[in-house]
Enzyme design. Structure first.
Site, PDB file in Angstrom:
ATOM      1  N   TYR A 120       0.827  -1.221   0.000  1.00  0.00           N
ATOM      2  CA  TYR A 120       0.000   0.000   0.000  1.00  0.00           C
ATOM      3  C   TYR A 120       0.858   1.268   0.000  1.00  0.00           C
ATOM      4  O   TYR A 120       1.894   1.315   0.663  1.00  0.00           O
ATOM      5  CB  TYR A 120      -0.932  -0.011   1.234  1.00  0.00           C
ATOM      6  CG  TYR A 120      -1.778  -1.258   1.315  1.00  0.00           C
ATOM      7  CD1 TYR A 120      -1.463  -2.287   2.209  1.00  0.00           C
ATOM      8  CD2 TYR A 120      -2.879  -1.430   0.473  1.00  0.00           C
ATOM      9  CE1 TYR A 120      -2.223  -3.453   2.265  1.00  0.00           C
ATOM     10  CE2 TYR A 120      -3.641  -2.590   0.525  1.00  0.00           C
ATOM     11  CZ  TYR A 120      -3.308  -3.604   1.418  1.00  0.00           C
ATOM     12  OH  TYR A 120      -4.054  -4.751   1.462  1.00  0.00           O
ATOM     13  N   ASP A 121       0.400   2.262  -0.748  1.00  0.00           N
ATOM     14  CA  ASP A 121       1.097   3.555  -0.800  1.00  0.00           C
ATOM     15  C   ASP A 121       0.359   4.624   0.004  1.00  0.00           C
ATOM     16  O   ASP A 121       0.974   5.568   0.498  1.00  0.00           O
ATOM     17  CB  ASP A 121       1.159   4.075  -2.253  1.00  0.00           C
ATOM     18  CG  ASP A 121       1.786   3.044  -3.182  1.00  0.00           C
ATOM     19  OD1 ASP A 121       1.277   2.862  -4.306  1.00  0.00           O
ATOM     20  OD2 ASP A 121       2.756   2.390  -2.735  1.00  0.00           O
ATOM     21  N   THR A 122      -0.970   4.485   0.093  1.00  0.00           N
ATOM     22  CA  THR A 122      -1.779   5.486   0.800  1.00  0.00           C
ATOM     23  C   THR A 122      -2.460   4.844   1.999  1.00  0.00           C
ATOM     24  O   THR A 122      -3.074   3.782   1.871  1.00  0.00           O
ATOM     25  CB  THR A 122      -2.861   6.078  -0.149  1.00  0.00           C
ATOM     26  OG1 THR A 122      -2.196   6.718  -1.254  1.00  0.00           O
ATOM     27  CG2 THR A 122      -3.746   7.096   0.571  1.00  0.00           C
TER      28      THR A 122
ATOM     29  N   ARG B  94      -4.051   0.235  -3.923  1.00  0.00           N
ATOM     30  CA  ARG B  94      -2.821   0.567  -3.188  1.00  0.00           C
ATOM     31  C   ARG B  94      -3.126   1.415  -1.952  1.00  0.00           C
ATOM     32  O   ARG B  94      -2.266   2.105  -1.432  1.00  0.00           O
ATOM     33  CB  ARG B  94      -1.876   1.346  -4.114  1.00  0.00           C
ATOM     34  CG  ARG B  94      -1.452   0.655  -5.376  1.00  0.00           C
ATOM     35  CD  ARG B  94      -0.441  -0.452  -5.142  1.00  0.00           C
ATOM     36  NE  ARG B  94       0.782   0.034  -4.515  1.00  0.00           N
ATOM     37  CZ  ARG B  94       1.739  -0.793  -4.031  1.00  0.00           C
ATOM     38  NH1 ARG B  94       1.571  -2.091  -4.106  1.00  0.00           N
ATOM     39  NH2 ARG B  94       2.814  -0.293  -3.453  1.00  0.00           N
TER      40      ARG B  94
END
Ligand SMILES: O=C(O)[C@H](O)[C@H](O)COP(=O)(O)O
Ligand SMILES: [Mg+2]
Length: 297
Positions: A18-20, A237
């Site tokens: 995950y980015d967020t 993500r």
């Protein structure tokens, strides 16, 4: 079945996926004015790993601006653009979805957050004081105010009979008067107590007027619509981190994003895998457990 995250390897895999990170506030980062142990370090670590943090709270008592001051008081940092509150989402809903007429006013029950966010959206609002005792004589004077076009209900620590009576009259006697609630959380996790939440106070007005409000906060997608008006969100993500199943985890499910439940707020481990409710993708005891990622760094 929800997976409990307990090892460094599991947390490293989570960060790879995950980015967020959408963070709920009450019960995850803090309890009232008490920081959850390790929360500051966890948020700093995620930022250091290049993750985008967005805060999304059903608490409508304060504005985004005031929330950034609470973050600062707690030794954290968040800009106004990173904070999404149900008060802000409610003001946005009235201004942009309803196109609320500017010659009308909103009668609200709730905190300064509702007033400030409505002001910022260019919508007039009024409320009642709670500092004086209510007597029967004044109640006779409550009449429908034709300037009122909506009643907004949010968590109000100063709630009283005068406010409920006026909202009841407006909702019952003003034709077309909108009924909007910032959120329906049944409880409010505080420093060392779980107390009645917005939804529990709202229930008395719903009961007396016999009408259901439009509800803005999690688990409704309205909060995501407001975020996506400002940020590109890739659902694959993005991870929603929360402490309440019927708001945070269901919000994630409604938005098609994975969820991480923490047990520092209103939910215990048995509830994490309750087959009768929405199960989180993952759960962990606390976001403080992210500290395992710093071992040997
Ligand atoms: O009663 C309420 O309004 C809620 O308990 C509270 O505000 C929830 O805030 P959140 O956990 O979404 O930050
Ligand atoms: Mg919460």
């Amino acid at each position: 079945m929800s997976r409990k995250l307990t090892t460094r390897q599991q947390l490293e895999e989570l960060l790879d996926r995950y980015d967020t990170f959408l963070f709920d506030c009450d019960g995850v980062i803090w309890l009232g004015n008490t920081l959850v142990s390790g929360a500051k370090e966890a948020l700093e670590l995620l930022k250091k790993r290049g993750k985008r943090l967005i805060y999304i709270t059903n608490n409508s008592m304060v504005s985004r601006e005031d929330y950034t001051k609470k973050f600062a008081r707690m030794g954290l940092s968040a800009t106004k653009d990173e904070v999404f509150s149900s008060s802000h989402a409610t003001a946005t809903y009235l201004a942009k979805v309803v196109n609320f007429p500017r010659d009308k006013t909103v009668y609200y029950i709730g905190g300064s957050g509702i007033k400030h966010e409505l002001d910022e959206a260019g919508i007039q609002s009024i409320t009642d004081e709670a500092t004086t005792t209510v007597d029967a004589d004044e109640l006779k004077l409550i009449q429908p105010n034709p300037e009122v076009g909506a009643v907004v209900f949010g968590l109000d620590l100063q709630i009283n009979y005068r406010k409920l009576a006026r909202a009841h009259v407006y909702l019952s006697k003003i034709p077309g008067c909108l009924f909007v609630a910032t959120n329906t959380d049944t409880t409010l996790p505080m420093d060392n107590n779980v107390l009645p939440g917005c939804g529990s106070l709202l229930a008395s007005l719903i009961h007396s007027v016999g009408r259901q409000p439009v509800v803005i906060g999690k688990p409704n997608k309205t909060m995501m619509d407001v975020i996506e008006a400002q940020y590109h969100i890739d659902p694959k993500r993005t991870l929603m981190v929360g402490d309440r199943i019927d708001t945070d985890i269901e919000f994630g499910a409604n938005c098609g994003i994975d969820t991480l439940l923490v047990l520092t707020g209103v939910t215990n481990e048995a509830m994490a895998n309750d087959p009768t409710s929405t199960n989180p993708t993952y759960y962990m005891d606390s976001i403080g457990d992210f500290s395992q990622l710093t071992v040997d760094e």
